[in-house]
Design an enzyme around this catalytic site. Structure first.
Site, PDB file in Angstrom:
ATOM      1  N   THR A 263       0.855  -1.187   0.000  1.00 42.27           N
ATOM      2  CA  THR A 263       0.000   0.000   0.000  1.00 42.27           C
ATOM      3  C   THR A 263       0.888   1.233   0.000  1.00 42.27           C
ATOM      4  OG1 THR A 263      -1.824  -1.117   1.107  1.00 42.27           O
ATOM      5  CG2 THR A 263      -1.801   1.260   1.280  1.00 42.27           C
TER       6      THR A 263
ATOM      7  N   PHE B 128       1.103   5.247   0.856  1.00 37.61           N
ATOM      8  CA  PHE B 128       0.492   6.246   1.718  1.00 37.61           C
ATOM      9  C   PHE B 128       1.061   7.615   1.355  1.00 37.61           C
ATOM     10  CE2 PHE B 128       0.638   2.228   3.861  1.00 37.61           C
ATOM     11  CZ  PHE B 128      -0.553   2.134   4.553  1.00 37.61           C
TER      12      PHE B 128
END
Ligand SMILES: C=C(O[C@@H]1C=C(C(=O)O)C=C[C@H]1O)C(=O)O
Length: 365
Positions: free
Chosen positions: A265, A267
């Site tokens: 992921t 960010f």
């Protein structure tokens, strides 16, 4: 020399080295304190000091990685220096960083990976709240998830950029490993329900289909929330990561259950301060186009003409008219680089609206 004598001599050597390391770290910390004094002194009337310099920190880490000759690998060495810088910066000013809570989420792990452990990390209940806290100046920075390599865009984050005028100051990438977790009271052969965030359930869909095809999948606000719930239930499990597992004292009954082994992921760090170029930067913009033939082609042409490398393009409803769209575009380079600047000027002319969300150093760690 006996084995014992050999170990004793080596440990004495390590003690002596540690003394020197400590002396040097302290000297470094004193230097950072003087930097803070200089920053305070050179302020114009009414100007706020800027202690945290993401571009400088990225350069420090990259230089360390270039200098590193082993045996520790580059990532390991950079992590150590990340923490040293974090502690030095905390002497200047303890940073307050809001993240998508509760405690134990991957977003908190991303915040600590980016800023080190000497920051004060503050859990927020929703992505929008993080944007509002940063905009109000209640915290210095916020950390929000923006895309997952398996499941794609985090739409809440993209939409929040449409509503707030904040600056992207950095990015962090995190490998996401999910585990199937149970509590002390869980009867492992009687599991009938699994809790997790919708994104995580999706990232483990095939694994669940293969191993627990008949249990109920319940989407909750976060993985940490899922972990908290199983503590008190005998028939449920949670899908969450290491931080939530440790925080709530759960046991892993299956590890790394994400369908894709490279599941990651990305960010973003959001703040109020623009970041100068480091030579290895990324820029994020939002562009809205009128709905006419060839609009997307016109939008992309200047990037192509100026040799600007696009890394991502995402479409969202504009929220200002039915079937009208905005494009979220990420590319390599800094908004002050001449070729990037020129491309952006052309796009500004062609588009209905261009909003530069920020230029920031490419993730180092
Ligand atoms: C020391 C400074 O301030 C902070 C601390 C840094 C460090 O410890 O190396 C680097 C950048 C800033 O976040 C500086 O600006 O050089």
């Amino acid at each position: 020399m006996s084995e014992e004598a050999q170990l004793k001599a080596l440990r004495n050597r390590i003690d002596a080295i540690d003394e020197k390391v400590l002396e040097l770290i302290s000297e470094r910390a004193r230097c950072a304190q003087v930097v803070a004094e200089v920053k305070q002194k050179t302020l114009a009337e009414g100007e706020q000091p800027v202690f945290y310099r993401p571009e400088r920190e990225a350069q420090v880490l990259k230089r360390i990685m270039e200098l590193n000759k082993g045996p520790l690998d580059n990532e390991e060495v950079a992590r150590l220096f990340r923490e040293i810088m974090s502690a030095c910066l905390a002497l200047e000013e303890p940073l307050r960083v809001a993240y998508l809570g509760p405690e134990g989420t991957f977003t908190q792990a991303a915040a600590l990976k980016h800023f080190g452990h000497s920051v004060k990390s503050l859990p927020m209940a929703a992505i929008d709240e993080i944007f509002r806290e940063v905009a109000a100046g209640a915290v210095h920075f916020g950390v929000v998830p923006v895309e997952n390599s398996t499941e794609g865009a985090i739409n809440h984050t993209l939409d929040s950029f449409l509503e707030h005028d904040l600056v992207i100051c950095g990015e962090v990438e995190l490998r996401i490993h999910h585990h199937l977790l149970v509590g002390e009271n869980t009867r492992v052969d009687k599991i009938s329900r699994v809790y997790s965030h919708a994104q995580s359930l999706a990232q483990c869909r095939k694994w669940l289909d293969a191993h627990y095809p008949n249990i109920e999948r319940v989407a909750v606000a976060s993985n940490a929330d899922a972990a908290r719930r199983v503590q008190s239930e005998w028939n449920s499990a949670a899908i969450a990561g290491d931080m939530a597992c440790e925080l709530y004292g759960l046991t892993r009954i299956a590890e790394k259950i994400e369908d894709r082994p490279d599941n990651s992921t990305r960010f973003l760090i959001i703040g109020n301060q623009e970041v100068p170029p480091t030579g290895d930067d990324k820029t994020s913009v939002i562009v809205s186009m009128s709905n006419r033939p060839g609009a997307l082609h016109h939008l992309l042409q200047p990037f192509h003409d100026n040799g600007v490398d696009l890394t991502r393009i995402e479409t969202r409803p504009s929220r200002s008219g039915k079937w009208t769209y905005v494009f979220f575009i990420d590319f390599l380079g800094h908004q002050h680089d001449p070729l990037v600047k020129d491309a952006l000027e052309k796009i500004r002319d062609e588009s209905v609206g261009l909003k530069i969300l920020g230029s920031y150093p490419k993730a180092v760690l």
